[in-house]
Write an enzyme that holds these catalytic residues in place. Structure first.
Site, PDB file in Angstrom:
ATOM      1  N   GLN A  83       0.860  -0.924   0.144  1.00  0.00           N
ATOM      2  CA  GLN A  83      -0.007  -0.148   0.016  1.00  0.00           C
ATOM      3  C   GLN A  83       0.892   1.160  -0.096  1.00  0.00           C
ATOM      4  O   GLN A  83       1.453   1.500   0.878  1.00  0.00           O
ATOM      5  CB  GLN A  83      -0.856   0.043   1.211  1.00  0.00           C
ATOM      6  CG  GLN A  83      -1.685   1.109   1.050  1.00  0.00           C
ATOM      7  CD  GLN A  83      -2.760   1.473   2.577  1.00  0.00           C
ATOM      8  OE1 GLN A  83      -3.007   0.469   3.187  1.00  0.00           O
ATOM      9  NE2 GLN A  83      -2.886   2.585   2.880  1.00  0.00           N
ATOM     10  N   CYS A  89      -6.402   1.717   2.815  1.00  0.00           N
ATOM     11  CA  CYS A  89      -6.246   0.556   3.569  1.00  0.00           C
ATOM     12  C   CYS A  89      -7.646  -0.113   3.259  1.00  0.00           C
ATOM     13  O   CYS A  89      -7.665  -1.639   3.134  1.00  0.00           O
ATOM     14  CB  CYS A  89      -6.168   0.648   4.759  1.00  0.00           C
ATOM     15  SG  CYS A  89      -7.128   1.699   5.898  1.00  0.00           S
ATOM     16  N   HIS A 161      -6.937   1.494  11.031  1.00  0.00           N
ATOM     17  CA  HIS A 161      -6.263   0.693   9.707  1.00  0.00           C
ATOM     18  C   HIS A 161      -7.061  -0.944   9.577  1.00  0.00           C
ATOM     19  O   HIS A 161      -7.567  -1.302  10.560  1.00  0.00           O
ATOM     20  CB  HIS A 161      -4.927   0.430  10.135  1.00  0.00           C
ATOM     21  CG  HIS A 161      -4.167  -0.227   8.832  1.00  0.00           C
ATOM     22  ND1 HIS A 161      -4.021   0.421   7.736  1.00  0.00           N
ATOM     23  CD2 HIS A 161      -3.443  -1.507   8.622  1.00  0.00           C
ATOM     24  CE1 HIS A 161      -3.196  -0.363   6.940  1.00  0.00           C
ATOM     25  NE2 HIS A 161      -3.003  -1.469   7.616  1.00  0.00           N
ATOM     26  N   ASP A 176      -1.638  -6.846   4.989  1.00  0.00           N
ATOM     27  CA  ASP A 176      -1.551  -5.400   5.249  1.00  0.00           C
ATOM     28  C   ASP A 176      -0.315  -4.923   4.471  1.00  0.00           C
ATOM     29  O   ASP A 176       0.594  -5.133   4.584  1.00  0.00           O
ATOM     30  CB  ASP A 176      -0.920  -5.510   6.933  1.00  0.00           C
ATOM     31  CG  ASP A 176      -0.865  -4.048   7.242  1.00  0.00           C
ATOM     32  OD1 ASP A 176      -0.817  -2.997   6.533  1.00  0.00           O
ATOM     33  OD2 ASP A 176      -0.627  -3.931   8.570  1.00  0.00           O
TER      34      ASP A 176
END
Length: 225
Positions: A83, A89, A161, A176
């Site tokens: 990311q 996110c 997040h 993630d």
């Protein structure tokens, strides 16, 4: 300067409209997870193919770790991208959930085009594809203005997040995009992804120390299909 988007609300209605516009199969939908006891998990239709988890970013939640994968190349089966866009996110969670689930993407859709554009690329190259995808950004911007919460200022610091929890080749993986690679959390048990994700979710809940800013949304069979 890195791109910065407005965050998505942790709202299944918002995420369903957004994900289906991108090309998520109508046989799947996002559902609120109201609790992690068996009687509450029963409300989520099967199969559950991914779980999006929203949690506060604190030193303790940042220290939650996985376990060693069973083989060095186990991670190769997981579709993963870094990311590089701030506050993206939620969109990264939707992408990771959809592209790691079997038969979750409509042929000819935006998601299928994204997967094709990223074929053979590493996570950093995939991040660049996502960052430069104007159609994806436009869809995200539209979705970020929906929901029940007030839309934050673009310069506001967001300390919440999203990550995705998925199953690949008999393992539970945390995806993630801020991290360099998927995080392995152990083998599946045969009880279904949602139940196998609960121990991971509980680790984050404990680390969040009772924060009300914690949410889990399951990607599972649609009730309308």
């Amino acid at each position: 300067m890195p791109k910065k988007w407005l965050p998505l609300e942790a709202n299944p209605d918002v995420m369903n409209a957004f994900a289906h516009e991108l090309g998520l199969s109508p046989s799947l939908a996002f559902h609120d997870v109201y609790g992690f006891d068996d009687d509450l998990l029963e409300f989520i239709p099967e199969p559950c193919v991914a779980v999006l988890m929203l949690f506060p970013l604190t030193p303790r939640t940042e220290s939650v770790a996985g376990v060693d994968a069973p083989a060095p190349d186990a991670v190769s089966s997981v579709w993963f991208a870094r990311q590089t866009v701030s506050n993206a996110c939620g969109t990264m969670g939707v992408i990771h959930a959809a592209l790691n689930a079997k038969d979750a993407v409509v042929p000819g859709s935006r998601l299928e085009s994204l997967r094709a554009a990223c074929e053979g690329s590493d996570p950093d190259a995939r991040a660049r594809v996502i960052e430069n995808d104007d159609a994806l950004e436009a869809a995200h911007v539209c979705a970020s203005t929906e929901g029940q919460s007030a839309v934050p200022n673009a310069d506001e610091v967001i300390d919440l997040h999203f990550v995705a929890l998925v199953e690949r080749d008999g393992g539970v993986w945390e995806l993630d995009g801020r991290k360099p690679a998927p995080v392995y959390h152990g083998a599946t048990t045969g009880s279904g992804l949602l139940r196998d994700a609960v121990p991971v979710i509980r680790k984050y809940m404990e680390a969040a120390e009772g924060s009300i800013h914690f949410n889990a949304i399951a990607l599972a069979a649609s009730l309308d299909a």
